[in-house]
Design a protein around this motif. Structure first.
Motif, PDB file in Angstrom:
ATOM      1  N   ARG A 171      44.307  31.352  36.718  1.00 39.44           N
ATOM      2  CA  ARG A 171      44.108  32.753  37.096  1.00 39.44           C
ATOM      3  C   ARG A 171      45.430  33.507  37.126  1.00 39.44           C
ATOM      4  N   ARG A 172      46.490  32.843  37.531  1.00 39.28           N
ATOM      5  CA  ARG A 172      47.794  33.500  37.572  1.00 39.28           C
ATOM      6  C   ARG A 172      48.272  33.871  36.178  1.00 39.28           C
ATOM      7  N   ARG A 196      46.365  34.467  33.589  1.00 37.02           N
ATOM      8  CA  ARG A 196      45.538  35.564  33.075  1.00 37.02           C
ATOM      9  C   ARG A 196      45.983  36.908  33.636  1.00 37.02           C
ATOM     10  N   LEU A 197      46.296  36.934  34.935  1.00 34.40           N
ATOM     11  CA  LEU A 197      46.779  38.186  35.532  1.00 34.40           C
ATOM     12  C   LEU A 197      48.120  38.577  34.918  1.00 34.40           C
ATOM     13  N   TRP A 198      48.958  37.595  34.647  1.00 35.43           N
ATOM     14  CA  TRP A 198      50.259  37.901  34.037  1.00 35.43           C
ATOM     15  C   TRP A 198      50.069  38.516  32.643  1.00 35.43           C
ATOM     16  N   LEU A 238      47.484  40.212  31.730  1.00 35.14           N
ATOM     17  CA  LEU A 238      46.880  41.529  31.913  1.00 35.14           C
ATOM     18  C   LEU A 238      47.917  42.610  32.165  1.00 35.14           C
TER      19      LEU A 238
END
Length: 411
Positions: free
Chosen positions: A378-379, A381-383, A385
């Motif tokens: 998840r980290r 993916r947020l990065w 984004l």
């Protein structure tokens, strides 16, 4: 499929718009078949493994789209079906046998009793397992079987086609009654294997009506009327003293203090997250401008730029001034190469692109963007984004151009 030969007046057009996907083994023609069209299809039927062989099979490595929602009721039934099974193949066979054993067929047509609702969304599949009797048709059972196979680790897909009753050779006439659905699962030993999770047609037993036991209520006991009380007795003299209003309670003061501290904390968080929010908004506006460009060619060009930006934001490093094929090679998946070829053909071909081709390009871009997130935390993916690496691919004059698209160069 080994070969296909079109005949008739439109043979050349049908041949030009015929596409075959070697990864999924599917074919499509962009031209609709009309009266007078015909074709000769040469194919090789794959060898179907026996039940014993399939029980020892293990999941293959085919890439399939991710599942958006797995109904909880399906998972509960699946756990019951596979109890005591240890190997992946035996668990798969037990799941298919469970569907065929518990399910009944009803197409929901006039006169079918009990009725069966059409559809294969998550709510309909949940209903299949929560109703007192499991009732549906091939539409629901094929989807349920594919979801169970995916839950057990096997790549699976639903196949919709014809299954003629008369298969003893000669001429076969296909009608709507021959349309059905089944599933195919990918195995490491035998590739794609067809399985039929649809139960056999058999009488549906009538369900006994539920008649809850009647509960007898006790008789209401009417209390005797109270004795009359003299109204003058028992009256107290009203207190005419002025009530002094109390100050705010300690609990209220504590609540106000917590709200004040929480408000400042939210304000600080909003200030810290504002730059990241601006990056996300900028990417959304850029994507929307590309997808709503004036011409189909600009939309196709923008679709490729959207995918290339996603590649860079996910940490890939294409060579400087790389071609579309080189960018696709960095990603290393077949659909990326297909998208690059389609974009190059649209840009450099003498014919004008149409709206349908632009829509297909954007559909492919959406699937490829989603595949880039597969396997990431998840980290990460947020990065990706909030990454601004993709903005470095453009000059300032390109960012000011509508859609944020780069000027096309000969590649």
């Amino acid at each position: 499929m080994a070969a296909i030969d079109f005949t008739g007046a439109r043979a050349a057009a049908l041949d030009d718009d015929f596409f075959f996907n070697a990864t999924t083994g599917t074919a499509a023609d962009l031209h609709d078949l009309r009266a007078g069209d015909s074709y000769d299809l040469t194919g090789v039927l794959p060898e179907q493994p026996t039940t014993s062989q399939l029980g020892r099979a293990t999941p293959g490595s085919a890439q399939v789209p991710r599942i958006g929602l797995m109904p909880d009721e399906l998972v509960v039934h699946l756990d019951q079906y596979v109890q005591g099974k240890t190997t992946a193949g035996s668990r798969l066979l037990a799941a298919i046998d469970g569907l065929r054993r518990e399910g009944y067929i009803s197409h929901g047509l006039a006169g079918d009793e009990p009725p069966s609702r059409s559809g294969h969304a998550a709510d309909r599949i949940s209903e299949l397992f929560t109703d007192p009797q499991m009732i549906g048709d091939a539409e629901q059972y094929a989807v349920a079987g594919a979801l169970m196979a995916r839950q057990l680790g096997f790549p699976a897909r639903v196949v919709f086609g014809f299954a003629p009753q008369n298969q003893d050779g000669g001429t076969v006439t296909l009608t709507g009654a021959d349309v059905t659905a089944w599933i195919e699962i990918d195995t490491a030993q035998y590739g794609w294997v067809a399985l039929d999770p649809v139960p056999p047609v058999r009488p549906i037993p009538q369900q006994k009506p539920q008649d809850p036991d009647k509960v007898a209520r006790p008789e209401s006991i009417v209390p005797p009327p109270p004795d009359k009380v003299d109204q003058e007795q028992g009256q107290t003299t009203p207190d005419t003293s002025t009530d002094t209003p109390d100050g705010p309670s300690a609990a209220l003061l504590l609540l106000l203090q917590v709200l004040r501290i929480g408000g400042w904390a939210l304000a600080i968080v909003a200030v810290l997250l504002a730059p990241f929010a601006l990056v996300v908004v900028a990417k959304v506006r850029r994507r929307r401008a590309r997808r709503t460009a004036r011409t189909p060619l600009e939309r196709i060009r923008g679709g490729w730029d959207e995918f290339a930006d996603a590649v860079v934001d996910h940490g890939y490093d294409p060579p400087p001034a790389s071609t579309r094929s080189e960018v696709a090679g960095v990603v290393g998946v077949l659909p990326a190469g297909v998208l690059a070829a389609v974009a190059d053909r649209a840009v450099f071909a003498p014919d004008e692109s149409d709206e349908r081709e632009a829509d297909r390009v954007w559909d492919a871009v959406a699937e490829l963007r989603a595949s880039l997130d597969d396997g990431l935390t998840r980290r990460r993916r947020l990065w990706a984004l909030v990454s601004v690496r993709s903005f470095a691919r453009y000059h300032v004059r390109d960012l000011l151009r509508p859609g944020g698209a780069r000027r096309e160069e000969a590649r």
